[in-house]
Design an enzyme around this catalytic site. Structure first.
Site, PDB file in Angstrom:
ATOM      1  N   LYS A  52      36.907  42.380  38.719  1.00 17.94           N
ATOM      2  CA  LYS A  52      37.812  41.553  37.946  1.00 17.94           C
ATOM      3  C   LYS A  52      37.424  40.699  36.899  1.00 17.94           C
ATOM      4  O   LYS A  52      38.079  40.661  35.746  1.00 17.94           O
ATOM      5  CB  LYS A  52      38.397  40.623  39.229  1.00 17.94           C
ATOM      6  CG  LYS A  52      39.177  41.499  40.342  1.00 17.94           C
ATOM      7  CD  LYS A  52      39.584  40.485  41.388  1.00 17.94           C
ATOM      8  CE  LYS A  52      39.904  41.453  42.499  1.00 17.94           C
ATOM      9  NZ  LYS A  52      40.290  40.915  43.664  1.00 17.94           N
ATOM     10  N   GLN A  96      38.932  35.424  46.759  1.00 18.55           N
ATOM     11  CA  GLN A  96      38.591  36.959  47.235  1.00 18.55           C
ATOM     12  C   GLN A  96      38.484  36.892  48.682  1.00 18.55           C
ATOM     13  O   GLN A  96      38.049  36.019  49.115  1.00 18.55           O
ATOM     14  CB  GLN A  96      37.276  37.527  46.442  1.00 18.55           C
ATOM     15  CG  GLN A  96      36.933  38.777  46.766  1.00 18.55           C
ATOM     16  CD  GLN A  96      37.779  39.760  46.323  1.00 18.55           C
ATOM     17  OE1 GLN A  96      38.290  39.536  45.174  1.00 18.55           O
ATOM     18  NE2 GLN A  96      38.152  40.879  47.002  1.00 18.55           N
ATOM     19  N   ASP A 119      47.978  36.147  42.993  1.00 19.31           N
ATOM     20  CA  ASP A 119      47.870  37.111  43.986  1.00 19.31           C
ATOM     21  C   ASP A 119      49.454  37.417  44.493  1.00 19.31           C
ATOM     22  O   ASP A 119      49.602  38.289  45.202  1.00 19.31           O
ATOM     23  CB  ASP A 119      47.022  36.988  45.007  1.00 19.31           C
ATOM     24  CG  ASP A 119      45.417  37.657  44.839  1.00 19.31           C
ATOM     25  OD1 ASP A 119      45.491  38.670  43.957  1.00 19.31           O
ATOM     26  OD2 ASP A 119      44.687  37.013  45.142  1.00 19.31           O
TER      27      ASP A 119
END
Ligand code: NAP
Length: 282
Positions: A52, A96, A119
């Site tokens: 990422k 994460q 997200d």
């Protein structure tokens, strides 16, 4: 049968994001920023975070990596989220998952303001999706929709079956397909006859987490099959679809790897740009 090339489409999306990030920088005199938080040393999570951060660099998004020890406390993590929420250089916050077991992930995710929830997991963003309003959409199902869109696969009036109902894939996937005017069925572990439901479908999205779960007899001739699954067997990546057996029956199918997988990071970058833009709207 057409193979849906997620690598190619994700490269297109990343190139577009790069242009948008440059325009943002030229307009506002600062870079778009994404904070990525990793707690603990889970090797798969470390790889995901590294990818990422690299993807951000490639498109000109500034990344703020926060590596925390596995024994970080709930309070420390909440304080970090609060600090990132207040930081104007940070337009998106990504925690994460999975977090170490002693932490309450739900409370930590809830602390991220919806405007920085890249997200799309927050109740506000899921609610917006349920209401078919603009908001941030979870990256993986958003990536599936982008693949279908760029391959001009019509969804209106089609019978779509989503296998899996997790908050990060199956549930938002079903809402997206519904918002695209498909007639949607969601299958899960309590569904009586998944095979029968799938065999009627024009579009199947498999997000089960079980290798080769979708077999050829579950697929109608000419169906579109999207495989979200990522399973490791003897060091090899396989999806939730028995690809070799199923592919000849389909009109379009995604491979694993190289299908949905590459789209997730591309859509994360797209979501980050959208959050930055919204934060700077007059
Ligand atoms: P998950 O949270 O484990 O959810 C799996 C879903 O499958 C659940 O809703 C479960 O039902 C359902 N299920 C399990 N066994 C079933 C059965 N026998 N029949 C019908 N449904 C069944 O997994 P997830 O996070 O959604 O991920 C799904 C897969 O996608 C995994 O392989 C994961 O690695 C992969 N994934 C890929 C990406 C990507 O970037 N490509 C991103 C995220 C996830 P219940 O709800 O009833 O338990």
């Amino acid at each position: 049968m057409t193979l849906i090339d997620g690598k190619m489409i994700s490269a297109q999306v990343r190139a577009e994001v790069k242009e948008e990030a440059a325009i943002f920088e030229a307009t506002f005199g600062k870079k778009i920023g994404l904070a990525v938080v990793l707690a603990g040393e889970d090797p798969a999570s470390q790889v995901y975070v590294r990818n990422k951060i690299r993807a951000c660099e490639e498109v000109g998004i500034r990344s703020f990596a926060h590596y925390l020890p596995a024994d970080v406390t709930q309070r420390q993590l909440l304080e970090l989220v609060d600090a990132l929420a207040a930081d104007d250089a940070v337009h998106g916050i990504l925690i994460q998952l999975p977090l170490p077991k002693h932490l309450d992930a739900d409370e930590i995710l809830r602390r991220i303001p919806a405007q920085k929830d890249v997200d799309g997991f927050s109740a506000e963003n899921i609610g917006r999706l349920a209401l078919n309003e603009a908001g941030t959409v979870a990256c993986t199902p958003y990536g599936v929709m982008e693949l279908l869109k760029r391959y001009h696969i019509a969804l209106s009036g089609k019978r779509a079956v989503v296998v899996g109902r997790s908050n990060i894939v199956g549930r938002p996937m079903a809402l997206l397909l519904l918002n695209a005017d498909a007639t949607v069925t969601v299958c899960h572990s309590r569904t009586r006859n998944v095979a029968e439901e799938c065999a009627r479908a024009d579009v199947i999205v498999a997000a089960v987490g079980k290798p080769k779960f979708i077999s050829a007899d579950m697929v109608k001739e000419g169906a579109v099959v999207v495989d979200v699954g990522i399973n490791r067997i003897d060091g090899k990546l396989v999806g939730d679809v028995d690809f070799e057996a199923v592919k000849e029956k389909t009109s379009y199918i995604t491979p694993v790897p190289g299908g949905v997988g590459p789209m997730t990071i591309a859509m994360l970058l797209k979501n980050t740009v959208a959050c930055a833009r919204r934060a700077n709207e007059p």
